[in-house]
Design a protein around this motif. Structure first.
Motif, PDB file in Angstrom:
ATOM      1  N   VAL A   1       0.836  -1.208   0.000  1.00 45.61           N
ATOM      2  CA  VAL A   1       0.000   0.000   0.000  1.00 45.61           C
ATOM      3  C   VAL A   1       0.870   1.257   0.000  1.00 45.61           C
ATOM      4  N   SER A   2       1.853   1.289   0.880  1.00 42.33           N
ATOM      5  CA  SER A   2       2.737   2.457   0.955  1.00 42.33           C
ATOM      6  C   SER A   2       4.007   2.073   1.708  1.00 42.33           C
ATOM      7  N   LYS A   3       5.013   2.920   1.592  1.00 42.11           N
ATOM      8  CA  LYS A   3       6.261   2.661   2.318  1.00 42.11           C
ATOM      9  C   LYS A   3       6.059   2.692   3.835  1.00 42.11           C
ATOM     10  N   PRO A   4       5.268   3.636   4.367  1.00 40.59           N
ATOM     11  CA  PRO A   4       5.048   3.619   5.830  1.00 40.59           C
ATOM     12  C   PRO A   4       4.337   2.340   6.300  1.00 40.59           C
ATOM     13  N   TRP A   5       3.374   1.839   5.518  1.00 45.56           N
ATOM     14  CA  TRP A   5       2.689   0.606   5.906  1.00 45.56           C
ATOM     15  C   TRP A   5       3.658  -0.568   5.860  1.00 45.56           C
ATOM     16  N   ARG A   6       4.504  -0.616   4.842  1.00 42.66           N
ATOM     17  CA  ARG A   6       5.479  -1.709   4.734  1.00 42.66           C
ATOM     18  C   ARG A   6       6.439  -1.677   5.923  1.00 42.66           C
ATOM     19  N   SER A   7       6.921  -0.492   6.259  1.00 39.64           N
ATOM     20  CA  SER A   7       7.827  -0.361   7.408  1.00 39.64           C
ATOM     21  C   SER A   7       7.138  -0.793   8.700  1.00 39.64           C
ATOM     22  N   LEU A   8       5.880  -0.403   8.854  1.00 44.84           N
ATOM     23  CA  LEU A   8       5.122  -0.786  10.040  1.00 44.84           C
ATOM     24  C   LEU A   8       4.965  -2.300  10.108  1.00 44.84           C
ATOM     25  N   ILE A   9       4.453  -2.903   9.043  1.00 41.83           N
ATOM     26  CA  ILE A   9       4.158  -4.341   9.026  1.00 41.83           C
ATOM     27  C   ILE A   9       5.422  -5.173   9.187  1.00 41.83           C
ATOM     28  N   ASP A  10       6.540  -4.711   8.640  1.00 41.36           N
ATOM     29  CA  ASP A  10       7.803  -5.439   8.739  1.00 41.36           C
ATOM     30  C   ASP A  10       8.541  -5.194  10.051  1.00 41.36           C
ATOM     31  N   GLY A  11       8.090  -4.216  10.820  1.00 40.38           N
ATOM     32  CA  GLY A  11       8.795  -3.840  12.047  1.00 40.38           C
ATOM     33  C   GLY A  11       8.594  -4.834  13.180  1.00 40.38           C
ATOM     34  N   PRO A  12       9.634  -5.028  13.996  1.00 40.63           N
ATOM     35  CA  PRO A  12       9.554  -5.997  15.093  1.00 40.63           C
ATOM     36  C   PRO A  12       8.492  -5.660  16.134  1.00 40.63           C
ATOM     37  N   ASP A  13       8.247  -4.382  16.395  1.00 42.45           N
ATOM     38  CA  ASP A  13       7.224  -4.009  17.385  1.00 42.45           C
ATOM     39  C   ASP A  13       5.836  -4.404  16.903  1.00 42.45           C
ATOM     40  N   PHE A  14       5.552  -4.154  15.623  1.00 45.85           N
ATOM     41  CA  PHE A  14       4.245  -4.519  15.080  1.00 45.85           C
ATOM     42  C   PHE A  14       4.093  -6.037  15.041  1.00 45.85           C
ATOM     43  N   ILE A  15       5.153  -6.743  14.677  1.00 41.65           N
ATOM     44  CA  ILE A  15       5.095  -8.209  14.611  1.00 41.65           C
ATOM     45  C   ILE A  15       4.773  -8.774  15.991  1.00 41.65           C
ATOM     46  N   LYS A  16       5.413  -8.254  17.032  1.00 41.91           N
ATOM     47  CA  LYS A  16       5.128  -8.700  18.397  1.00 41.91           C
ATOM     48  C   LYS A  16       3.695  -8.386  18.795  1.00 41.91           C
ATOM     49  N   MET A  17       3.234  -7.174  18.454  1.00 49.68           N
ATOM     50  CA  MET A  17       1.878  -6.766  18.785  1.00 49.68           C
ATOM     51  C   MET A  17       0.865  -7.672  18.077  1.00 49.68           C
ATOM     52  N   HIS A  18       1.118  -7.957  16.800  1.00 51.22           N
ATOM     53  CA  HIS A  18       0.207  -8.801  16.031  1.00 51.22           C
ATOM     54  C   HIS A  18       0.197 -10.225  16.599  1.00 51.22           C
ATOM     55  N   LEU A  19       1.355 -10.750  16.932  1.00 54.60           N
ATOM     56  CA  LEU A  19       1.438 -12.094  17.502  1.00 54.60           C
ATOM     57  C   LEU A  19       0.709 -12.163  18.836  1.00 54.60           C
ATOM     58  N   ASN A  20       0.918 -11.184  19.704  1.00 53.14           N
ATOM     59  CA  ASN A  20       0.238 -11.162  21.002  1.00 53.14           C
ATOM     60  C   ASN A  20      -1.273 -11.098  20.822  1.00 53.14           C
ATOM     61  N   ASN A  21      -1.739 -10.244  19.910  1.00 50.03           N
ATOM     62  CA  ASN A  21      -3.166 -10.124  19.657  1.00 50.03           C
ATOM     63  C   ASN A  21      -3.727 -11.439  19.114  1.00 50.03           C
ATOM     64  N   SER A  22      -2.996 -12.081  18.218  1.00 47.87           N
ATOM     65  CA  SER A  22      -3.451 -13.344  17.638  1.00 47.87           C
ATOM     66  C   SER A  22      -3.534 -14.440  18.695  1.00 47.87           C
ATOM     67  N   MET A  23      -2.573 -14.486  19.599  1.00 46.08           N
ATOM     68  CA  MET A  23      -2.575 -15.504  20.639  1.00 46.08           C
ATOM     69  C   MET A  23      -3.689 -15.257  21.663  1.00 46.08           C
ATOM     70  N   GLU A  24      -3.932 -13.982  22.001  1.00 47.72           N
ATOM     71  CA  GLU A  24      -4.980 -13.647  22.963  1.00 47.72           C
ATOM     72  C   GLU A  24      -6.364 -13.985  22.428  1.00 47.72           C
ATOM     73  N   THR A  25      -6.567 -13.786  21.139  1.00 52.06           N
ATOM     74  CA  THR A  25      -7.886 -14.007  20.539  1.00 52.06           C
ATOM     75  C   THR A  25      -7.993 -15.363  19.845  1.00 52.06           C
ATOM     76  N   SER A  26      -6.910 -16.133  19.831  1.00 53.58           N
ATOM     77  CA  SER A  26      -6.858 -17.423  19.117  1.00 53.58           C
ATOM     78  C   SER A  26      -7.299 -17.269  17.667  1.00 53.58           C
ATOM     79  N   SER A  27      -6.858 -16.200  17.058  1.00 58.57           N
ATOM     80  CA  SER A  27      -7.193 -15.963  15.657  1.00 58.57           C
ATOM     81  C   SER A  27      -5.925 -15.621  14.890  1.00 58.57           C
TER      82      SER A  27
END
Length: 87
Positions: free
Chosen positions: A27-53
């Motif tokens: 979509v854009s360079k800022p979105w790519r940087s966000l999605i590829d960033g370690p903080d976002f990856i951790k946040m996404h993983l934590n959210n996925s584990m909490e919601t089992s989704s």
């Protein structure tokens, strides 16, 4: 057109599947940087584990591969159950 605040965008993206996130990296360079960033990856993983989704993993070699862990778990369980029935 007014844009959404960055924290709202992050919150929305955090709830999406990995498969969709891989698509939205373009979509854009800022979105790519966000999605590829370690903080976002951790946040996404934590959210996925909490919601089992969105339980999946991306394997990167010369290509990106997506493995849906939920589907893999179902396949392993069905094979295991059929082995028990066979004995």
């Amino acid at each position: 057109m007014a844009s959404l605040p960055w924290d709202i965008i992050v919150n929305i993206l955090c709830r999406l599947s990995v498969k969709d996130l891989l698509r939205y990296r373009s979509v854009s360079k800022p979105w790519r940087s966000l999605i590829d960033g370690p903080d976002f990856i951790k946040m996404h993983l934590n959210n996925s584990m909490e919601t089992s989704s969105n339980l999946g993993i991306v394997i990167r070699d010369s290509y990106l591969h997506w493995v849906d862990l939920g589907a893999l778990d179902l396949a392993v369980n069905s094979v295991t159950q059929s082995e028990y029935k066979a004995t």
